[in-house]
Design a protein around this motif. Structure first.
Motif, PDB file in Angstrom:
ATOM      1  N   SER A  54       0.843  -1.193   0.000  1.00 23.96           N
ATOM      2  CA  SER A  54       0.000   0.000   0.000  1.00 23.96           C
ATOM      3  C   SER A  54       0.881   1.246   0.000  1.00 23.96           C
ATOM      4  O   SER A  54       2.097   1.178   0.237  1.00 23.96           O
ATOM      5  N   PHE A  55       0.250   2.392  -0.272  1.00 26.48           N
ATOM      6  CA  PHE A  55       0.951   3.659  -0.330  1.00 26.48           C
ATOM      7  C   PHE A  55       0.572   4.532   0.861  1.00 26.48           C
ATOM      8  O   PHE A  55      -0.589   4.577   1.271  1.00 26.48           O
ATOM      9  N   LYS A  56       1.565   5.231   1.386  1.00 24.49           N
ATOM     10  CA  LYS A  56       1.333   6.148   2.491  1.00 24.49           C
ATOM     11  C   LYS A  56       2.148   7.412   2.250  1.00 24.49           C
ATOM     12  O   LYS A  56       3.323   7.343   1.884  1.00 24.49           O
ATOM     13  N   GLN A  57       1.525   8.562   2.464  1.00 20.76           N
ATOM     14  CA  GLN A  57       2.218   9.824   2.253  1.00 20.76           C
ATOM     15  C   GLN A  57       3.419   9.936   3.182  1.00 20.76           C
ATOM     16  O   GLN A  57       3.327   9.686   4.378  1.00 20.76           O
ATOM     17  N   LEU A  58       4.559  10.319   2.605  1.00 19.97           N
ATOM     18  CA  LEU A  58       5.772  10.497   3.390  1.00 19.97           C
ATOM     19  C   LEU A  58       5.725  11.854   4.083  1.00 19.97           C
ATOM     20  O   LEU A  58       5.546  12.893   3.446  1.00 19.97           O
ATOM     21  N   GLU A  59       5.891  11.838   5.395  1.00 20.88           N
ATOM     22  CA  GLU A  59       5.900  13.059   6.175  1.00 20.88           C
ATOM     23  C   GLU A  59       7.081  13.035   7.143  1.00 20.88           C
ATOM     24  O   GLU A  59       7.357  12.010   7.771  1.00 20.88           O
ATOM     25  N   VAL A  60       7.766  14.162   7.237  1.00 21.55           N
ATOM     26  CA  VAL A  60       8.880  14.316   8.166  1.00 21.55           C
ATOM     27  C   VAL A  60       8.636  15.578   8.981  1.00 21.55           C
ATOM     28  O   VAL A  60       8.376  16.650   8.418  1.00 21.55           O
TER      29      VAL A  60
END
Length: 380
Positions: free
Chosen positions: A156-162
């Motif tokens: 699955s895809f998940k938004q990358l957040e830092v």
């Protein structure tokens, strides 16, 4: 077919030009990469090309000679995962091609960029040596850009957040994503002077900030990690098709090369990720200082770059000139790859250039595409 030998210092160059009927589906090359079996895959603005050294096969947005259809014939990027699958960024989504059974798995932008429904294209793919896979794109509307970056994990895809706690700022789009020599993941948020080393859970473990004096200067292009993905403007949101940072290794350190445009002239910097030292490099040829325009690096850490209608290779001690008649400021090198037999593949706006070094005259083959009428032409 036209051939030409060129001589530079103790190195020979041979250029060969092939007609459209000999191979390429388009003049505009966006990506060149090689799989473990030695097959060269060439992404273009009109189809995916498979080259086995003798002949080409073409993948389009329709079934072609028994080959499966892709989501779009406009190929923006290509990467290969550890299983040998091709990840293909197109103008209509993401395709994963199994080159062994010719099956294609398609992902729509709605699946990939869940938080950005306006994005309809996939512009960049980063598959790191540590196995992490990132998909990037953008949307331009009403004079503004909307960016998105997702990681593919566990099907699955998940938004990358830092999240930067010190700055109290959350970033969710990253122009550059790459591994250092130790396999650590580094990211650079778009329109920033920041480099973050992040953990598997995307926690920041190290931060490098470029000097404030670089604000407003166009940091043009990062230099590729050997045998990785040698593409990508550092700034320049309209060039997201190749937004990969890569780097070379020298004396146990990870070196990131940066070409920057100060007013009208391209300069070249090296950032040492280990010491955080930033150093300017000057390339000269026969007493003339060169611009590092569209710069890349090979497995040995040599820099390849474009200056006007010329290509140069530099080991920082000496510079070799390679003249390519069809290359100019408007005909840029878009992709660089060093294959298993140490052939250098340069994907350009004008076609595909292949260069192999030897003590004897070596080949520099130019595979030419059709003109606007669909016919091959010998000059441009």
């Amino acid at each position: 077919m036209f051939s030409q030998f060129l001589y530079s210092q103790t190195t020979y160059f041979q250029q060969k030009y092939a007609e459209f009927s000999d191979g390429l589906s388009s003049r505009q090359i966006t990506k060149v990469i090689q799989d473990k079996s030695g097959i060269i895959w060439i992404g273009t603005k009109n189809g995916l090309n498979r080259f086995d050294g003798d002949s080409y096969e073409h993948y389009f947005d329709f079934e072609n000679n028994g080959l499966p259809a892709l989501s779009s014939s406009t190929i923006n990027d290509i990467e290969i995962d550890s299983l040998g699958n091709l990840w293909i960024a197109t103008d209509a989504g993401l395709d994963v091609l199994n080159p062994f059974n010719f099956k294609v798995r398609r992902f729509t932008t709605d699946e990939i960029f869940i938080n950005n429904p306006d994005i309809k294209k996939v512009m960049g793919i980063d598959i790191l040596k540590n196995g992490r896979i990132f998909i990037k794109s953008y949307d331009f509307a009403c004079g503004d850009y909307t960016y998105s970056c997702s990681e593919y994990s566990d099907s699955s895809f998940k938004q990358l957040e830092v999240f930067d706690k010190e700055m109290n700022t959350k970033y969710n789009y990253f122009v550059n994503i790459f591994n250092d020599k130790e396999g650590k993941t580094w990211v650079r948020p778009t329109n920033t002077l920041l480099f973050y080393q992040i953990s598997e859970s995307n926690e920041i473990s190290k931060t490098i900030k470029l000097p404030e004096s670089f604000k407003g200067i166009s940091l043009s292009r990062f230099i590729p990690e050997p045998n990785s993905k040698p593409n990508g403007p550092l700034f320049g949101c309209n060039h997201l098709k190749s937004q990969q940072v890569t780097n070379s290794y020298r004396e146990g350190h990870t070196i990131v090369g940066i070409a920057l445009k100060d007013t009208t002239f391209y300069k070249f910097l090296e950032l040492n990720l280990n010491t955080q030292e930033l150093k300017e490099r000057t390339f000269e040829y026969q007493g003339e200082t060169l611009e590092a325009f569209n710069a890349f690096s090979d497995k040995s850490g040599n820099y390849w770059f474009q200056d006007q209608q010329l290509i140069y290779r530099s080991d920082l001690n000496s510079t070799t000139r390679i003249r390519v008649k069809q290359l100019g400021k408007q005909n840029n090198m878009n992709s660089f790859f060093q294959s298993l037999d140490n052939t250098y593949w340069l994907g350009c706006d004008f076609g595909l250039l292949s260069i192999k070094e030897t003590k004897f005259p070596f080949k520099a083959m130019f595979f030419k595409a059709p003109n606007q009428n669909g016919f091959g032409n010998s000059t441009r």
